[in-house]
Design a protein around this motif. Structure first.
Motif, PDB file in Angstrom:
ATOM      1  N   PRO A 183     -30.922   1.503  49.006  1.00 21.70           N
ATOM      2  CA  PRO A 183     -30.674   1.468  50.446  1.00 21.70           C
ATOM      3  C   PRO A 183     -31.958   1.148  51.201  1.00 21.70           C
ATOM      4  O   PRO A 183     -33.065   1.448  50.749  1.00 21.70           O
ATOM      5  N   SER A 184     -31.766   0.545  52.385  1.00 18.38           N
ATOM      6  CA  SER A 184     -32.930   0.147  53.172  1.00 18.38           C
ATOM      7  C   SER A 184     -33.594   1.365  53.801  1.00 18.38           C
ATOM      8  O   SER A 184     -33.028   2.460  53.859  1.00 18.38           O
ATOM      9  N   ALA A 185     -34.783   1.137  54.304  1.00 18.15           N
ATOM     10  CA  ALA A 185     -35.557   2.226  54.895  1.00 18.15           C
ATOM     11  C   ALA A 185     -34.895   2.742  56.165  1.00 18.15           C
ATOM     12  O   ALA A 185     -34.925   3.945  56.446  1.00 18.15           O
ATOM     13  N   THR A 186     -34.270   1.850  56.933  1.00 25.08           N
ATOM     14  CA  THR A 186     -33.611   2.307  58.166  1.00 25.08           C
ATOM     15  C   THR A 186     -32.431   3.205  57.857  1.00 25.08           C
ATOM     16  O   THR A 186     -32.183   4.179  58.570  1.00 25.08           O
ATOM     17  N   LYS A 187     -31.705   2.902  56.792  1.00 25.11           N
ATOM     18  CA  LYS A 187     -30.576   3.759  56.415  1.00 25.11           C
ATOM     19  C   LYS A 187     -31.064   5.132  55.957  1.00 25.11           C
ATOM     20  O   LYS A 187     -30.471   6.165  56.284  1.00 25.11           O
ATOM     21  N   ILE A 188     -32.138   5.141  55.228  1.00 29.70           N
ATOM     22  CA  ILE A 188     -32.688   6.422  54.761  1.00 29.70           C
ATOM     23  C   ILE A 188     -33.169   7.258  55.945  1.00 29.70           C
ATOM     24  O   ILE A 188     -32.899   8.464  56.034  1.00 29.70           O
ATOM     25  N   LEU A 189     -33.856   6.620  56.895  1.00 30.23           N
ATOM     26  CA  LEU A 189     -34.319   7.345  58.081  1.00 30.23           C
ATOM     27  C   LEU A 189     -33.149   7.848  58.926  1.00 30.23           C
ATOM     28  O   LEU A 189     -33.207   8.949  59.489  1.00 30.23           O
ATOM     29  N   ALA A 190     -32.070   7.038  59.010  1.00 28.78           N
ATOM     30  CA  ALA A 190     -30.910   7.470  59.783  1.00 28.78           C
ATOM     31  C   ALA A 190     -30.267   8.702  59.149  1.00 28.78           C
ATOM     32  O   ALA A 190     -29.876   9.653  59.840  1.00 28.78           O
TER      33      ALA A 190
END
Length: 154
Positions: free
Chosen positions: A26-33
């Motif tokens: 998963p992308s970094a934005t998904k992980i941060l979300a």
């Protein structure tokens, strides 16, 4: 029937392996979300649970009071409900009356503006009709006169 051979089209099939993106995680934005949403969601879930527990405790405490006071509270609630319904109905009827009165006034204003024009049109139509009736009467009179003269000759 014709003896022509039929052509058969063969399309090569392409297999989809998910492309280059599916091989990565998963992308970094998904992980941060997800990391940002977990504490917020957990906090809101905890607050919802506390609210439910507080409501149940309050209901358990106040239920006996409602049962004891119900001979007073039920008629009072009915009276307050009817009063609120009465105020709402009177407001709705008053608003309907104002809208109806406004519509009638606008209709009368428009009618008073167009009344002279309509009277002129009616006057012209009456004059045209009188001229038409006069012409028809004259034609019918001449026709009767000509038939009367033919009747004298025969």
């Amino acid at each position: 029937m014709t003896d022509r051979p039929h052509q058969l089209l063969v399309h090569p099939q392409r297999h989809y392996n998910g492309g280059p993106k599916s091989q990565r995680g998963p992308s970094a934005t998904k992980i941060l979300a997800v990391l940002g949403g977990l504490p917020v969601g957990g906090t809101l879930l905890a607050l919802a649970g506390l609210t439910l527990v507080g409501s149940l405790i309050g209901l358990a405490i106040t239920t006996p009071l409602f049962i004891i006071c119900s001979p007073v509270l039920v008629p009072a609630a009915i009276a307050i409900g009817l009063a609120i319904i009465g105020f709402l109905c009177s407001g709705a009827l008053g608003l309907t009356g104002l809208v109806s009165l406004s519509w009638v006034l606008n209709y009368l204003r428009q009618a008073s503006r167009s009344l002279p024009q309509e009277m002129d049109q009616a006057k012209r139509r009456m004059q045209d009709m009188a001229a038409y009736v006069g012409q028809k009467t004259k034609e019918v009179g001449q026709e009767i006169q000509s038939k009367a003269q033919e009747g004298r000759r025969t």
